[in-house]
Design an enzyme around this catalytic site. Sequence first.
Site, PDB file in Angstrom:
ATOM      1  N   HIS A  14      30.252  35.381  35.454  1.00 36.50           N
ATOM      2  CA  HIS A  14      31.623  35.745  35.849  1.00 36.50           C
ATOM      3  C   HIS A  14      32.483  34.862  35.267  1.00 36.50           C
ATOM      4  O   HIS A  14      32.699  33.800  36.088  1.00 36.50           O
ATOM      5  CB  HIS A  14      31.766  36.119  37.461  1.00 36.50           C
ATOM      6  N   HIS A  16      36.345  33.997  33.295  1.00 40.61           N
ATOM      7  CA  HIS A  16      37.593  34.549  32.638  1.00 40.61           C
ATOM      8  C   HIS A  16      38.200  33.313  31.554  1.00 40.61           C
ATOM      9  O   HIS A  16      38.372  32.155  31.946  1.00 40.61           O
ATOM     10  CB  HIS A  16      38.942  34.476  33.754  1.00 40.61           C
ATOM     11  N   LYS A 100      33.156  46.695  34.136  1.00 43.14           N
ATOM     12  CA  LYS A 100      33.781  45.876  35.197  1.00 43.14           C
ATOM     13  C   LYS A 100      34.733  47.011  35.672  1.00 43.14           C
ATOM     14  O   LYS A 100      35.478  47.361  35.474  1.00 43.14           O
ATOM     15  CB  LYS A 100      34.430  44.750  34.903  1.00 43.14           C
ATOM     16  N   HIS A 137      34.534  44.306  41.563  1.00 43.42           N
ATOM     17  CA  HIS A 137      35.464  43.506  42.361  1.00 43.42           C
ATOM     18  C   HIS A 137      35.498  44.294  43.847  1.00 43.42           C
ATOM     19  O   HIS A 137      36.231  45.107  43.813  1.00 43.42           O
ATOM     20  CB  HIS A 137      36.844  43.271  41.666  1.00 43.42           C
ATOM     21  N   HIS A 175      31.660  37.768  43.056  1.00 39.38           N
ATOM     22  CA  HIS A 175      32.346  36.756  43.940  1.00 39.38           C
ATOM     23  C   HIS A 175      32.134  37.023  45.601  1.00 39.38           C
ATOM     24  O   HIS A 175      33.313  37.451  46.047  1.00 39.38           O
ATOM     25  CB  HIS A 175      33.529  36.129  43.631  1.00 39.38           C
ATOM     26  N   ASP A 248      33.577  32.681  38.201  1.00 42.25           N
ATOM     27  CA  ASP A 248      35.115  33.123  38.480  1.00 42.25           C
ATOM     28  C   ASP A 248      35.982  32.267  38.179  1.00 42.25           C
ATOM     29  O   ASP A 248      37.180  32.187  38.562  1.00 42.25           O
ATOM     30  CB  ASP A 248      35.223  33.765  39.773  1.00 42.25           C
TER      31      ASP A 248
HETATM   32  O1  DOR Z   1      41.207  34.643  41.977  1.00 40.67           O
HETATM   33  C1  DOR Z   1      41.189  35.399  40.810  1.00 40.67           C
HETATM   34  N1  DOR Z   1      41.510  35.394  39.529  1.00 40.67           N
HETATM   35  N2  DOR Z   1      40.513  36.637  41.291  1.00 40.67           N
HETATM   36  C2  DOR Z   1      40.343  37.696  40.397  1.00 40.67           C
HETATM   37  O2  DOR Z   1      39.753  38.784  40.884  1.00 40.67           O
HETATM   38  C3  DOR Z   1      40.965  37.760  39.123  1.00 40.67           C
HETATM   39  C4  DOR Z   1      41.185  36.142  38.641  1.00 40.67           C
HETATM   40  C5  DOR Z   1      42.121  36.226  37.583  1.00 40.67           C
HETATM   41  O3  DOR Z   1      41.913  36.945  36.482  1.00 40.67           O
HETATM   42  O4  DOR Z   1      43.194  35.172  37.502  1.00 40.67           O
HETATM   43 ZN    ZN Z   2      37.119  37.179  38.374  1.00 40.66          ZN
END
Ligand code: DOR
Ligand code: ZN
Length: 346
Positions: A14, A16, A100, A137, A175, A248
């Site tokens: 997971h 970003h 997702k 999520h 998460h 995450d």
């Molecule tokens: O803390 C987070 N940041 N939780 C999420 O679900 C999204 C993520 C983000 O994209 O910044």
């Molecule tokens: Zn995330």
Amino acid sequence: MSTSLTITRPDDWHLHLRDGAVLRAVLPETARDFSRAIIMPNLVPPVVTGAEAASYRDRILSALPEGMTFEPLMTLYLTEDTDPADVALAAESGLVKAVKLYPAGATTNSASGVRDFDRVRPVLEKMAEIGLPLCVHGEVTDAEIDIFDREAVFIDRVLDPVRRATPGLRVVMEHITTKDGIDYVKSNDADLGGTITTHHLIINRNHILVGGIKPHYYCLPVAKREEHRLALRAAATSGDARFFLGTDSAPHTDENKESCCGCAGCFTATNTMALLAQVFEEDEALDKLEAFASKNGPAFYRLPENDGTITLVKSDTPTDFPEKIETGEGPVTVFDPGYPVYWSVA
Ligand code: DOR
Ligand code: ZN
């Protein structure tokens, strides 16, 4: 004194990465230690179709510095208009490894997420048929539900009903932040897995709020009470095949974090493996780190384990991690556990 531990090269289930300048800045932080990662599709606009995922994958690969190897495992952002045939095609071609689910409004860039679960039933049924996992999520978004209860309520109101209505659907509860989430995964079958982040193994809600507000510890789902953190630690360090690492890691610039309405996300890509080595050592479970970071994830996703290895080294002096990663759009602060870390990746 120095201790070392060599494990199969890990994956991040997971992650970003964003796009553009931020993508170029943060991608090496992950690719240095990880072979693959499940890439979150919550861009603006989101990555909804197979064609969009293919183009995002190409942008990720072009952002990879020469000499580094990394395989982005792409996901599609589930909307109420997602076409089951497009999902099936993207999965069968090998491009997409999961879909997702963001409940609409749950977190960063989730406005196009799902409100009415009946409208995504045909997609979920197609996914069950072809064995494509749904990454969830798991938080309800109802204004009347306390933010610290949103994960537990989601299990009863959404996750369990959706799974019952779609037999065979493979789900990753992402998460996990509560003992309720851990217990739910444990009480179910092999079609349900759970990811745990590095930061949720380290902080509880006091870290965010005591002694002044700490925006770099704010993420979603928000960290809970200490008893929940301990449940996450026990699950992660148990070796139980249903639990695996999904960091995450979520970059936001300092300007967007240190604000009167700060963004959610902890950026842990840079020091995750060192932090995990220390966490697992503290819990006398270093022998379970490889299962959590390198073996349980591929097993759930039915992918081969990585060929290479990484070596983690413990030294007498604390490791110097960069405080910030420069991105061209502003600095991104690296997660600071608040104590010295003696491990590093060799
Ligand atoms: O803390 C987070 N940041 N939780 C999420 O679900 C999204 C993520 C983000 O994209 O910044
Ligand atoms: Zn995330």
